[in-house]
Design a protein around this motif. Structure first.
Motif, PDB file in Angstrom:
ATOM      1  N   GLU A 122      36.175   6.734  46.900  1.00 53.79           N
ATOM      2  CA  GLU A 122      37.459   6.874  45.372  1.00 53.79           C
ATOM      3  C   GLU A 122      38.279   8.427  46.290  1.00 53.79           C
ATOM      4  OE1 GLU A 122      35.519   6.610  42.674  1.00 53.79           O
ATOM      5  OE2 GLU A 122      34.977   8.572  41.875  1.00 53.79           O
ATOM      6  N   GLU A 123      39.256   8.137  45.740  1.00 54.90           N
ATOM      7  CA  GLU A 123      40.196   9.318  46.091  1.00 54.90           C
ATOM      8  C   GLU A 123      40.099  10.599  45.377  1.00 54.90           C
ATOM      9  OE1 GLU A 123      44.271   8.584  46.457  1.00 54.90           O
ATOM     10  OE2 GLU A 123      44.000   6.995  45.390  1.00 54.90           O
ATOM     11  N   THR A 124      38.482  10.527  44.678  1.00 59.74           N
ATOM     12  CA  THR A 124      37.934  11.487  43.961  1.00 59.74           C
ATOM     13  C   THR A 124      37.436  11.948  44.355  1.00 59.74           C
ATOM     14  OG1 THR A 124      36.609  10.363  42.582  1.00 59.74           O
ATOM     15  CG2 THR A 124      39.080  11.597  41.560  1.00 59.74           C
ATOM     16  N   SER A 125      37.001  11.436  45.930  1.00 62.10           N
ATOM     17  CA  SER A 125      35.517  11.949  46.754  1.00 62.10           C
ATOM     18  C   SER A 125      36.045  13.299  47.209  1.00 62.10           C
ATOM     19  CB  SER A 125      35.512  11.045  48.364  1.00 62.10           C
ATOM     20  OG  SER A 125      35.199   9.403  47.213  1.00 62.10           O
ATOM     21  N   TYR A 126      35.394  14.159  48.177  1.00 60.28           N
ATOM     22  CA  TYR A 126      35.278  15.585  48.740  1.00 60.28           C
ATOM     23  C   TYR A 126      35.023  15.117  49.821  1.00 60.28           C
ATOM     24  CZ  TYR A 126      34.633  18.293  44.417  1.00 60.28           C
ATOM     25  OH  TYR A 126      35.062  18.961  43.234  1.00 60.28           O
ATOM     26  N   GLU A 127      36.583  15.571  50.779  1.00 57.81           N
ATOM     27  CA  GLU A 127      36.835  14.789  51.843  1.00 57.81           C
ATOM     28  C   GLU A 127      36.515  16.320  53.034  1.00 57.81           C
ATOM     29  OE1 GLU A 127      41.076  14.253  52.210  1.00 57.81           O
ATOM     30  OE2 GLU A 127      40.894  12.635  50.463  1.00 57.81           O
TER      31      GLU A 127
ATOM     32  N   THR B  42      38.982   9.744  30.744  1.00 53.76           N
ATOM     33  CA  THR B  42      39.134  10.553  30.464  1.00 53.76           C
ATOM     34  C   THR B  42      39.028  12.332  30.841  1.00 53.76           C
ATOM     35  OG1 THR B  42      40.998   9.992  29.087  1.00 53.76           O
ATOM     36  CG2 THR B  42      41.458  12.433  28.969  1.00 53.76           C
ATOM     37  N   LEU B  43      37.984  12.193  30.177  1.00 56.21           N
ATOM     38  CA  LEU B  43      36.404  13.224  30.027  1.00 56.21           C
ATOM     39  C   LEU B  43      35.778  13.512  31.505  1.00 56.21           C
ATOM     40  CD1 LEU B  43      34.483  13.142  27.342  1.00 56.21           C
ATOM     41  CD2 LEU B  43      36.385  14.862  27.266  1.00 56.21           C
ATOM     42  N   ILE B  44      35.692  12.562  32.651  1.00 52.67           N
ATOM     43  CA  ILE B  44      35.476  12.698  33.877  1.00 52.67           C
ATOM     44  C   ILE B  44      36.597  12.775  34.188  1.00 52.67           C
ATOM     45  CG2 ILE B  44      34.381  10.932  35.960  1.00 52.67           C
ATOM     46  CD1 ILE B  44      32.259   9.548  33.341  1.00 52.67           C
ATOM     47  N   SER B  45      37.990  12.325  34.512  1.00 58.05           N
ATOM     48  CA  SER B  45      38.872  12.898  35.066  1.00 58.05           C
ATOM     49  C   SER B  45      39.039  14.418  34.839  1.00 58.05           C
ATOM     50  CB  SER B  45      39.712  11.991  35.348  1.00 58.05           C
ATOM     51  OG  SER B  45      41.143  12.513  36.101  1.00 58.05           O
ATOM     52  N   LEU B  46      39.115  14.767  34.168  1.00 53.97           N
ATOM     53  CA  LEU B  46      38.993  16.212  33.690  1.00 53.97           C
ATOM     54  C   LEU B  46      38.279  17.678  34.131  1.00 53.97           C
ATOM     55  CD1 LEU B  46      40.496  16.306  29.856  1.00 53.97           C
ATOM     56  CD2 LEU B  46      42.311  16.845  31.553  1.00 53.97           C
ATOM     57  N   SER B  47      37.285  16.660  34.054  1.00 59.57           N
ATOM     58  CA  SER B  47      35.904  17.948  35.060  1.00 59.57           C
ATOM     59  C   SER B  47      35.692  17.851  35.820  1.00 59.57           C
ATOM     60  CB  SER B  47      34.787  16.940  34.261  1.00 59.57           C
ATOM     61  OG  SER B  47      33.827  17.460  34.871  1.00 59.57           O
ATOM     62  N   TYR B  48      36.109  16.659  36.777  1.00 62.91           N
ATOM     63  CA  TYR B  48      36.427  16.807  37.783  1.00 62.91           C
ATOM     64  C   TYR B  48      37.329  17.639  38.665  1.00 62.91           C
ATOM     65  CZ  TYR B  48      38.011  15.622  42.448  1.00 62.91           C
ATOM     66  OH  TYR B  48      39.065  15.535  44.304  1.00 62.91           O
ATOM     67  N   TRP B  49      38.869  17.449  38.041  1.00 57.51           N
ATOM     68  CA  TRP B  49      40.068  18.603  38.427  1.00 57.51           C
ATOM     69  C   TRP B  49      40.218  19.755  37.800  1.00 57.51           C
ATOM     70  CZ3 TRP B  49      42.237  16.787  42.070  1.00 57.51           C
ATOM     71  CH2 TRP B  49      43.036  15.897  42.552  1.00 57.51           C
ATOM     72  N   ILE B  50      39.246  20.341  36.729  1.00 61.29           N
ATOM     73  CA  ILE B  50      39.195  21.393  36.382  1.00 61.29           C
ATOM     74  C   ILE B  50      38.084  22.262  37.239  1.00 61.29           C
ATOM     75  CG2 ILE B  50      38.078  22.728  34.993  1.00 61.29           C
ATOM     76  CD1 ILE B  50      38.707  20.364  32.916  1.00 61.29           C
ATOM     77  N   VAL B  51      36.725  21.291  38.065  1.00 58.64           N
ATOM     78  CA  VAL B  51      35.989  22.345  38.925  1.00 58.64           C
ATOM     79  C   VAL B  51      36.873  22.762  40.434  1.00 58.64           C
ATOM     80  CG1 VAL B  51      34.007  21.293  39.925  1.00 58.64           C
ATOM     81  CG2 VAL B  51      34.228  20.993  37.387  1.00 58.64           C
ATOM     82  N   HIS B  52      37.278  20.806  40.488  1.00 63.96           N
ATOM     83  CA  HIS B  52      37.517  20.877  42.140  1.00 63.96           C
ATOM     84  C   HIS B  52      39.010  21.770  42.384  1.00 63.96           C
ATOM     85  CE1 HIS B  52      40.636  18.754  45.614  1.00 63.96           C
ATOM     86  NE2 HIS B  52      39.246  18.381  46.187  1.00 63.96           N
TER      87      HIS B  52
END
Length: 384
Positions: free
Chosen positions: A171-176, A341-351
């Protein structure tokens, strides 16, 4: 999306003479021409158009080395599965492919060109009846996919012998790979940043997403400041997902189905009807209530995105008119909406902490995470 993903199509990974020689050797037929028109592009691929005298045009999609092997296998497997099982979905024909760099120095997928132009480029020329026709065809695709459920969540993978089965999440939130090479040291392996899978339930997938964020928080030095703020909040959420049967019951009851997951107008071709659905590299198996994505029917302007809101409502109405049972399954429970929403926010904060970008946004995202977590806990309490 990384800057490299945005600019790979502007590079020249292969000379056109190399592509011409490769195709002649691969197919036994010499192409009349090989070009790479700038208007034909994809974020994760350089596209070469090969013209032949008797067999029409072929598209050679040379892949950016983002998620080696698995992204290409996922793309080919999804296209192949859809062409076999969903005749209402005009997916392209795969002529040849490789998930290794042995032949060209890059992974590639060779596709037969489909007729039509992408809707993102011509939507101003469409009538309301034209767009209604598109929506009806997409509704038929959704219904057909809903009738062929899977037992796992993830991508698909195809073996070299053609066997298709559920595979890792792509998925597009995979680390590349470019992110990995730029921001990580030798103590972390690329595989540790991938979600893996397939997963038995959406709850397991959610936990894997959050556990990856916890791994990044612990492993990357730029995340030190979040270890006393975001980390305990994520752990609280993981504990709720892992041990609360009421939460699991409300998350895991939906059928798991194939979904394109990127049905923006640029991936839809039109020639008096829907003639093509393109770019399957991030497709996969998902709960049916996530089939209609936020970016469905969106495009490259605010005007299109405003219209997309209306078109998505029309899509939902069309599905209800055609199959009320499947329409009911598309409804998403409030608790799941909060979790996404929580999982998306967590990812983008960390990334974005790792990449040291969007500093002001990260502060707002953290506060939104805290507020949404409180909403989530209130819903859980009401359900218990």
């Amino acid at each position: 999306m990384s800057s490299q993903a945005e600019t790979f199509h502007q590079t020249h990974p292969l000379e056109e003479s190399v592509v011409r020689e490769f195709l002649e050797k691969k197919l036994g037929v010499k192409p009349l021409s090989v070009t790479s028109p700038p208007e034909i592009w994809a974020a994760y691929h350089k596209i070469y158009v090969a013209t032949f005298e008797h067999q029409g045009d072929l598209f050679l999609r040379v892949s950016k080395p983002a998620i080696p092997e698995w992204k290409t296998r996922n793309e080919v497997a999804c296209i192949t599965w859809v062409r076999k099982h969903i005749p209402t979905c005009p997916a392209p024909d795969v002529v040849a492919w490789s998930a290794t760099t042995d032949e060209l120095g890059y992974e590639y997928v060779l596709l037969r060109r489909l007729p039509g132009r992408d809707l993102g480029a011509i939507y101003l020329d469409l009538t309301e009846d034209d767009m209604t026709h598109v929506i009806r065809q997409v509704a038929d695709m959704c219904i057909a996919m809903a009738k062929l459920p899977f037992d796992k969540i993830g991508g698909l993978t195809m073996s070299d012998t053609g066997v298709i089965e559920p595979g890792p999440v792509i998925e597009e939130t995979s680390y590349e790979m470019d992110h990995f090479l730029q921001f990580w040291n030798d103590e972390v392996r690329f595989e540790q940043l991938q979600l893996g899978g397939p997963f038995d339930t959406i709850t397991e997938y959610f936990i894997a997403r959050l556990q990856r964020d916890l791994f990044v928080l612990a492993a990357h030095p730029r995340c030190a400041g979040l270890r006393h703020t975001l980390d305990p909040l994520i752990r609280e959420l993981v504990d709720s997902l892992s041990h609360n049967s009421v939460v699991q019951k409300h998350l895991d009851g939906k059928p798991l189905v194939m979904a394109h997951q990127d049905l923006h107008l640029g991936n839809l071709l039109w020639d008096h009807h829907l003639t093509g659905v393109l770019d399957w590299e991030f497709s996969g198996i998902t709960p049916i209530d996530q089939w209609i994505r936020r970016n469905t029917f969106q495009g490259f302007s605010q005007d299109i995105n405003d219209r997309a809101v209306i078109w998505k409502k029309q899509l939902a109405e069309e599905i209800r008119a055609k199959d009320p049972h499947i329409s009911d399954m598309l409804h998403m429970a409030p608790i799941k909406d909060k979790l996404l929403t929580l999982i998306s926010l967590s990812y983008w904060i960390v990334h974005c902490t790792v990449t040291d970008t969007q500093s002001d946004d990260r502060k707002a995202w953290l506060q939104r995470f805290i507020n949404t977590l409180a909403d989530y806990k209130a819903i859980v309490q009401a359900l218990e």
